[in-house]
Design an enzyme around this catalytic site. Structure first.
Site, PDB file in Angstrom:
ATOM      1  N   THR A 121       0.818  -1.213   0.000  1.00  0.00           N
ATOM      2  CA  THR A 121       0.000   0.000   0.000  1.00  0.00           C
ATOM      3  C   THR A 121       0.849   1.259   0.000  1.00  0.00           C
ATOM      4  O   THR A 121       1.975   1.257   0.527  1.00  0.00           O
ATOM      5  CB  THR A 121      -0.912  -0.010   1.249  1.00  0.00           C
ATOM      6  OG1 THR A 121      -1.532   1.266   1.389  1.00  0.00           O
ATOM      7  CG2 THR A 121      -0.120  -0.290   2.531  1.00  0.00           C
ATOM      8  N   ASP A 122       0.284   2.348  -0.525  1.00  0.00           N
ATOM      9  CA  ASP A 122       0.985   3.639  -0.481  1.00  0.00           C
ATOM     10  C   ASP A 122       1.069   4.199   0.941  1.00  0.00           C
ATOM     11  O   ASP A 122       1.842   5.130   1.204  1.00  0.00           O
ATOM     12  CB  ASP A 122       0.310   4.660  -1.411  1.00  0.00           C
ATOM     13  CG  ASP A 122      -1.150   4.955  -1.085  1.00  0.00           C
ATOM     14  OD1 ASP A 122      -1.709   4.342  -0.150  1.00  0.00           O
ATOM     15  OD2 ASP A 122      -1.739   5.809  -1.773  1.00  0.00           O
ATOM     16  N   GLU A 123       0.282   3.611   1.870  1.00  0.00           N
ATOM     17  CA  GLU A 123       0.275   4.149   3.240  1.00  0.00           C
ATOM     18  C   GLU A 123       1.599   3.953   3.965  1.00  0.00           C
ATOM     19  O   GLU A 123       1.834   4.577   5.004  1.00  0.00           O
ATOM     20  CB  GLU A 123      -0.832   3.489   4.068  1.00  0.00           C
ATOM     21  CG  GLU A 123      -2.193   3.807   3.550  1.00  0.00           C
ATOM     22  CD  GLU A 123      -3.278   3.435   4.537  1.00  0.00           C
ATOM     23  OE1 GLU A 123      -2.978   3.162   5.709  1.00  0.00           O
ATOM     24  OE2 GLU A 123      -4.434   3.431   4.119  1.00  0.00           O
ATOM     25  N   TYR A 148      -1.952  -0.636  11.041  1.00  0.00           N
ATOM     26  CA  TYR A 148      -2.085  -1.299   9.731  1.00  0.00           C
ATOM     27  C   TYR A 148      -0.918  -0.947   8.812  1.00  0.00           C
ATOM     28  O   TYR A 148      -0.232  -1.828   8.278  1.00  0.00           O
ATOM     29  CB  TYR A 148      -3.415  -0.909   9.058  1.00  0.00           C
ATOM     30  CG  TYR A 148      -3.429  -1.182   7.568  1.00  0.00           C
ATOM     31  CD1 TYR A 148      -3.408  -2.491   7.079  1.00  0.00           C
ATOM     32  CD2 TYR A 148      -3.414  -0.130   6.639  1.00  0.00           C
ATOM     33  CE1 TYR A 148      -3.385  -2.750   5.714  1.00  0.00           C
ATOM     34  CE2 TYR A 148      -3.392  -0.376   5.276  1.00  0.00           C
ATOM     35  CZ  TYR A 148      -3.374  -1.680   4.820  1.00  0.00           C
ATOM     36  OH  TYR A 148      -3.343  -1.931   3.460  1.00  0.00           O
ATOM     37  N   LYS A 152       2.169  -3.311   7.246  1.00  0.00           N
ATOM     38  CA  LYS A 152       2.451  -3.469   5.821  1.00  0.00           C
ATOM     39  C   LYS A 152       3.886  -3.029   5.513  1.00  0.00           C
ATOM     40  O   LYS A 152       4.580  -3.649   4.691  1.00  0.00           O
ATOM     41  CB  LYS A 152       1.451  -2.673   4.975  1.00  0.00           C
ATOM     42  CG  LYS A 152       0.025  -3.185   5.008  1.00  0.00           C
ATOM     43  CD  LYS A 152      -0.141  -4.578   4.441  1.00  0.00           C
ATOM     44  CE  LYS A 152       0.042  -4.647   2.943  1.00  0.00           C
ATOM     45  NZ  LYS A 152      -0.310  -5.982   2.391  1.00  0.00           N
TER      46      LYS A 152
HETATM   47  P1  NAD Z   1      -9.757  -7.305   2.176  1.00  0.00           P
HETATM   48  O1  NAD Z   1      -9.766  -7.053   3.646  1.00  0.00           O
HETATM   49  O2  NAD Z   1     -10.960  -7.032   1.366  1.00  0.00           O
HETATM   50  O3  NAD Z   1      -9.357  -8.838   1.889  1.00  0.00           O
HETATM   51  C1  NAD Z   1      -8.330  -9.473   2.581  1.00  0.00           C
HETATM   52  C2  NAD Z   1      -8.459 -10.982   2.352  1.00  0.00           C
HETATM   53  O4  NAD Z   1      -7.371 -11.631   3.051  1.00  0.00           O
HETATM   54  C3  NAD Z   1      -9.765 -11.576   2.884  1.00  0.00           C
HETATM   55  O5  NAD Z   1     -10.328 -12.448   1.933  1.00  0.00           O
HETATM   56  C4  NAD Z   1      -9.318 -12.331   4.143  1.00  0.00           C
HETATM   57  O6  NAD Z   1     -10.124 -13.449   4.442  1.00  0.00           O
HETATM   58  C5  NAD Z   1      -7.907 -12.754   3.764  1.00  0.00           C
HETATM   59  N1  NAD Z   1      -7.075 -13.013   4.942  1.00  0.00           N
HETATM   60  C6  NAD Z   1      -6.923 -12.224   6.046  1.00  0.00           C
HETATM   61  N2  NAD Z   1      -6.109 -12.816   6.926  1.00  0.00           N
HETATM   62  C7  NAD Z   1      -5.721 -14.006   6.384  1.00  0.00           C
HETATM   63  C8  NAD Z   1      -4.868 -15.052   6.810  1.00  0.00           C
HETATM   64  N3  NAD Z   1      -4.252 -15.011   7.994  1.00  0.00           N
HETATM   65  N4  NAD Z   1      -4.702 -16.113   5.987  1.00  0.00           N
HETATM   66  C9  NAD Z   1      -5.331 -16.173   4.784  1.00  0.00           C
HETATM   67  N5  NAD Z   1      -6.151 -15.213   4.331  1.00  0.00           N
HETATM   68  C10 NAD Z   1      -6.348 -14.123   5.107  1.00  0.00           C
HETATM   69  O7  NAD Z   1      -8.493  -6.501   1.623  1.00  0.00           O
HETATM   70  P2  NAD Z   1      -8.290  -5.745   0.227  1.00  0.00           P
HETATM   71  O8  NAD Z   1      -8.790  -4.371   0.363  1.00  0.00           O
HETATM   72  O9  NAD Z   1      -8.769  -6.607  -0.860  1.00  0.00           O
HETATM   73  O10 NAD Z   1      -6.680  -5.659   0.203  1.00  0.00           O
HETATM   74  C11 NAD Z   1      -5.923  -6.752  -0.312  1.00  0.00           C
HETATM   75  C12 NAD Z   1      -4.448  -6.393  -0.279  1.00  0.00           C
HETATM   76  O11 NAD Z   1      -4.211  -5.211  -1.014  1.00  0.00           O
HETATM   77  C13 NAD Z   1      -3.915  -6.129   1.141  1.00  0.00           C
HETATM   78  O12 NAD Z   1      -2.601  -6.675   1.228  1.00  0.00           O
HETATM   79  C14 NAD Z   1      -3.867  -4.611   1.230  1.00  0.00           C
HETATM   80  O13 NAD Z   1      -2.859  -4.181   2.116  1.00  0.00           O
HETATM   81  C15 NAD Z   1      -3.527  -4.269  -0.205  1.00  0.00           C
HETATM   82  N6  NAD Z   1      -3.985  -2.922  -0.646  1.00  0.00           N
HETATM   83  C16 NAD Z   1      -5.289  -2.553  -0.473  1.00  0.00           C
HETATM   84  C17 NAD Z   1      -5.711  -1.314  -0.969  1.00  0.00           C
HETATM   85  C18 NAD Z   1      -7.153  -0.859  -0.825  1.00  0.00           C
HETATM   86  O14 NAD Z   1      -7.492   0.256  -1.237  1.00  0.00           O
HETATM   87  N7  NAD Z   1      -8.069  -1.669  -0.299  1.00  0.00           N
HETATM   88  C19 NAD Z   1      -4.791  -0.460  -1.597  1.00  0.00           C
HETATM   89  C20 NAD Z   1      -3.458  -0.878  -1.728  1.00  0.00           C
HETATM   90  C21 NAD Z   1      -3.073  -2.120  -1.271  1.00  0.00           C
HETATM   91  O1  DAU Z   2      -4.159   3.928   0.390  1.00  0.00           O
HETATM   92  C1  DAU Z   2      -4.367   2.548   0.345  1.00  0.00           C
HETATM   93  C2  DAU Z   2      -5.205   2.105   1.535  1.00  0.00           C
HETATM   94  O2  DAU Z   2      -6.536   2.559   1.268  1.00  0.00           O
HETATM   95  C3  DAU Z   2      -5.187   0.594   1.745  1.00  0.00           C
HETATM   96  O3  DAU Z   2      -3.882   0.191   2.098  1.00  0.00           O
HETATM   97  C4  DAU Z   2      -6.174   0.178   2.838  1.00  0.00           C
HETATM   98  O4  DAU Z   2      -6.232  -1.233   2.933  1.00  0.00           O
HETATM   99  C5  DAU Z   2      -7.553   0.714   2.479  1.00  0.00           C
HETATM  100  O5  DAU Z   2      -8.466   0.421   3.525  1.00  0.00           O
HETATM  101  C6  DAU Z   2      -7.486   2.224   2.260  1.00  0.00           C
HETATM  102  O6  DAU Z   2      -7.149   2.890   3.493  1.00  0.00           O
HETATM  103  P1  DAU Z   2      -7.911   4.244   3.950  1.00  0.00           P
HETATM  104  O7  DAU Z   2      -7.781   4.352   5.409  1.00  0.00           O
HETATM  105  O8  DAU Z   2      -7.498   5.383   3.086  1.00  0.00           O
HETATM  106  O9  DAU Z   2      -9.421   3.844   3.491  1.00  0.00           O
HETATM  107  P2  DAU Z   2     -10.860   4.024   4.202  1.00  0.00           P
HETATM  108  O10 DAU Z   2     -11.854   3.516   3.215  1.00  0.00           O
HETATM  109  O11 DAU Z   2     -10.879   3.466   5.568  1.00  0.00           O
HETATM  110  O12 DAU Z   2     -10.987   5.610   4.313  1.00  0.00           O
HETATM  111  C7  DAU Z   2     -10.778   6.459   3.190  1.00  0.00           C
HETATM  112  C8  DAU Z   2     -10.835   7.899   3.693  1.00  0.00           C
HETATM  113  O13 DAU Z   2     -12.174   8.212   4.111  1.00  0.00           O
HETATM  114  C9  DAU Z   2      -9.960   8.168   4.899  1.00  0.00           C
HETATM  115  O14 DAU Z   2      -9.452   9.494   4.797  1.00  0.00           O
HETATM  116  C10 DAU Z   2     -10.928   8.055   6.093  1.00  0.00           C
HETATM  117  C11 DAU Z   2     -12.214   8.596   5.503  1.00  0.00           C
HETATM  118  N1  DAU Z   2     -13.487   8.061   6.039  1.00  0.00           N
HETATM  119  C12 DAU Z   2     -13.639   6.713   6.158  1.00  0.00           C
HETATM  120  C13 DAU Z   2     -14.834   6.187   6.598  1.00  0.00           C
HETATM  121  C14 DAU Z   2     -15.019   4.691   6.735  1.00  0.00           C
HETATM  122  C15 DAU Z   2     -14.531   8.936   6.318  1.00  0.00           C
HETATM  123  O15 DAU Z   2     -14.379  10.181   6.189  1.00  0.00           O
HETATM  124  N2  DAU Z   2     -15.717   8.419   6.736  1.00  0.00           N
HETATM  125  C16 DAU Z   2     -15.917   7.081   6.895  1.00  0.00           C
HETATM  126  O16 DAU Z   2     -17.036   6.679   7.252  1.00  0.00           O
END
Ligand code: NAD
Ligand code: DAU
Length: 332
Positions: A121-123, A148, A152
């Site tokens: 992630t970019d975080e 989190y 990562k």
């Molecule tokens: P998500 O929470 O929707 O899915 C995560 C999946 O991992 C689930 O299916 C869960 O059951 C599985 N999992 C969790 N713990 C496990 C374990 N111990 N063993 C096996 N499986 C397990 O997450 P997502 O949003 O799809 O993110 C997927 C990946 O992409 C993560 O590594 C996250 O850091 C990365 N990522 C997410 C975003 C975003 O915007 N959501 C952006 C950049 C990177």
């Molecule tokens: O940047 C990549 C990341 O993006 C991933 O690594 C994470 O897995 C993914 O969850 C996401 O992280 P964020 O914390 O940015 O996403 P989230 O959807 O939780 O929140 C997005 C933005 O919106 C953040 O600034 C918090 C804000 N927010 C979130 C919720 C749930 C609100 O203002 N109101 C809300 O109800």
């Protein structure tokens, strides 16, 4: 690569990647997923039985991971605890899955000499000021803010150490915020859409000035496949689609697209340590590997996502009230 093991392939982004691989290659895909609250078997329904299987198990268990890694050509590692707000409540599963789980995967790919792509992630780079002309690049120093993002960051460091010390054949990617179908209702965009569908108001943390750099999950998948196929071993590629928007602007856009007054939202308690702005410079991926996003119009991608949540209430509704009860307990 004939056989790809996708960890976390029942999650939001991993399941999209599984569909993408099956549609764009001839590979067989095995998903290893623990099926936590964030997983959805429905997202994998109907896939061809001769090219896909699902193994339910934990990436932190060597006895589960080792034979699956041995049987594949490459591992694409998505499995993680992914929600910042949950990591502020209880960091322990984030340490266990994101760090110990990645370590377990690394030891197995080292033992069997398998290719690995690590999804991050970019975080890990912390945050930027709103007016900073710089964006994150592959050279930006790590400065994670939440449990989190720290977990990562730790997993990224482990992957780099296994490349350098043990010659593991790995690439890494750090992507910005994804949106699209099958995203859990705890996350920002699905939460706001489903709140409106239930006749309630969207909720903005703090002022709502925080900026996220949105990319459609399908574009994330095409980038990961490109890196898996053509990326240079040991390299990191940032993935982004030039989609910077403030949370306030996103909420207003959702309200407008759903036919509501643009001011029909509430400000709620801010997230502790809330990162102000993420922004990705993805030039390396574009110029070196020739990748570009397809979903360049955020508003039409968002409209399609709203349509998807309207049509899939039976999928998200069972999870909604528990998620909202947890938010309510925190004044969010
Ligand atoms: P998500 O929470 O929707 O899915 C995560 C999946 O991992 C689930 O299916 C869960 O059951 C599985 N999992 C969790 N713990 C496990 C374990 N111990 N063993 C096996 N499986 C397990 O997450 P997502 O949003 O799809 O993110 C997927 C990946 O992409 C993560 O590594 C996250 O850091 C990365 N990522 C997410 C975003 C975003 O915007 N959501 C952006 C950049 C990177
Ligand atoms: O940047 C990549 C990341 O993006 C991933 O690594 C994470 O897995 C993914 O969850 C996401 O992280 P964020 O914390 O940015 O996403 P989230 O959807 O939780 O929140 C997005 C933005 O919106 C953040 O600034 C918090 C804000 N927010 C979130 C919720 C749930 C609100 O203002 N109101 C809300 O109800």
């Amino acid at each position: 690569m004939d056989r790809i093991l996708v960890t976390g392939g029942a999650g939001f982004i991993g399941s999209n990647f599984v569909h993408h691989v099956l549609a764009h290659t001839d590979a067989h895909v095995t998903v290893l997923d623990k099926l936590t609250y964030a997983a959805s078997e429905a997202a994998l329904a109907g896939l061809p039985a001769d090219r896909f299987d699902l193994v339910i198990g934990d990436i932190a268990q060597p006895g589960t991971v080792e034979p699956l890694v041995r049987a594949c050509d490459a591992v694409v590692h998505y499995a993680a605890e992914s929600h910042n707000d949950n990591s502020l409540e209880d960091p322990s599963p984030f340490i266990q899955t994101n760090i110990v789980g990645t370590y377990t995967i690394l030891e197995a790919v080292r033992q069997h000499g398998r290719r690995l792509h690590h999804v991050s992630t970019d975080e890990v780079y912390g945050d930027l000021e709103l007016d900073d002309p710089q964006r994150f690049t592959e050279e930006t120093a790590y400065q994670p803010s939440s449990p989190y993002s720290a977990s990562k960051a730790a997993s990224d460091h482990l992957v780099r150490a296994w490349v350098r010390s043990f010659g593991v054949q790995a690439t890494l990617s750090n992507c910005s915020n994804n949106y699209g179908p099958w995203q859990h209702v705890e996350k920002f965009i699905p939460r706001q859409i489903t709140e409106i569908l239930m006749g309630r108001r969207p909720r903005l943390y703090g002022t709502g000035e925080n900026v996220r750099d949105w990319i459609h999950t399908e574009d994330h998948s095409s980038a990961v496949l490109r890196i898996l196929e053509r990326g240079r071993i040991g390299e990191t590629y940032l993935i982004g689609a030039d989609g910077e928007k403030s949370n306030l602007d996103v909420v207003r856009m959702i309200l407008r697209l759903m036919g509501r007054d643009e001011d029909h939202f509430e400000h709620v308690t801010d997230r502790a340590g809330h990162d102000l702005r993420y922004a990705i410079e993805s030039e390396k991926l574009r110029s070196e590997l020739g990748w570009s996003p397809v979903f360049s119009d955020f508003e039409s991608g968002l409209a399609a996502t709203i349509g998807w949540y309207r049509a899939h209430e039976d999928w998200w509704r069972p999870h909604k009230e528990a998620v909202e009860a947890a938010y309510a307990a925190r004044g969010q």
